[in-house]
Design an enzyme around this catalytic site. Structure first.
Site: not given
Length: 147
Positions: A53, A71
């Site tokens: 991520e 994000d």
């Protein structure tokens, strides 16, 4: 004078980069914050997830043009559903936290939000986990770490 300018840019780049954890340092931190085995998710899976991520970077961001959301942080927590960045349309703010708080070097708030996400949606809420960690041997992510 040039040395001071260069030094200033170096400090600025460190501030913008945030903290990039070493793998074992992050493993110890996540364990201390209670993620090892939380909702059945192993520490190795959390490390795999955060590697893919954010590359263990607390300041990582990724804009999603389709949902006009971003994000944030080491877990790449989304502003449409989980945090408030003040600019995402129709945001839910499920963790009741500012998105900027998810990018702090102290990742306690990011971990608390990740716990809420995994409690409500499971680890499959993270696309990177589904793509890179699920059905893979993730033991190497904690290998050699003194926990």
């Amino acid at each position: 004078m040039k040395a001071l300018i260069i030094l200033g840019f170096l400090f600025l780049s460190v501030a913008v980069q945030g903290k990039v954890f070493e793998r074992c340092e992050l493993a110890r931190t996540l364990k201390k914050l209670g993620l090892d085995g939380y909702k059945g998710v192993s520490l190795a899976n959390w490390l795999c997830l955060t590697k893919w991520e954010s590359s263990y970077n607390t300041k990582a961001t990724n804009y999603n043009p389709g949902s006009e959301s971003t994000d944030y942080g080491i877990f790449q927590i989304n502003s449409k559903w989980w945090c408030n960045d003040g600019k995402t349309p129709n945001a839910v703010d499920g963790c009741h936290v500012s998105c900027s708080e998810l990018m702090e070097n102290d990742i306690a708030k990011a971990v608390a939000c990740a716990k809420q996400i995994v409690s409500e949606q499971g680890i499959t809420a993270w696309v990177a986990w589904k793509s890179h960690c699920r059905d893979h041997d993730v033991s190497s992510y904690v290998e050699g770490c003194t926990l």
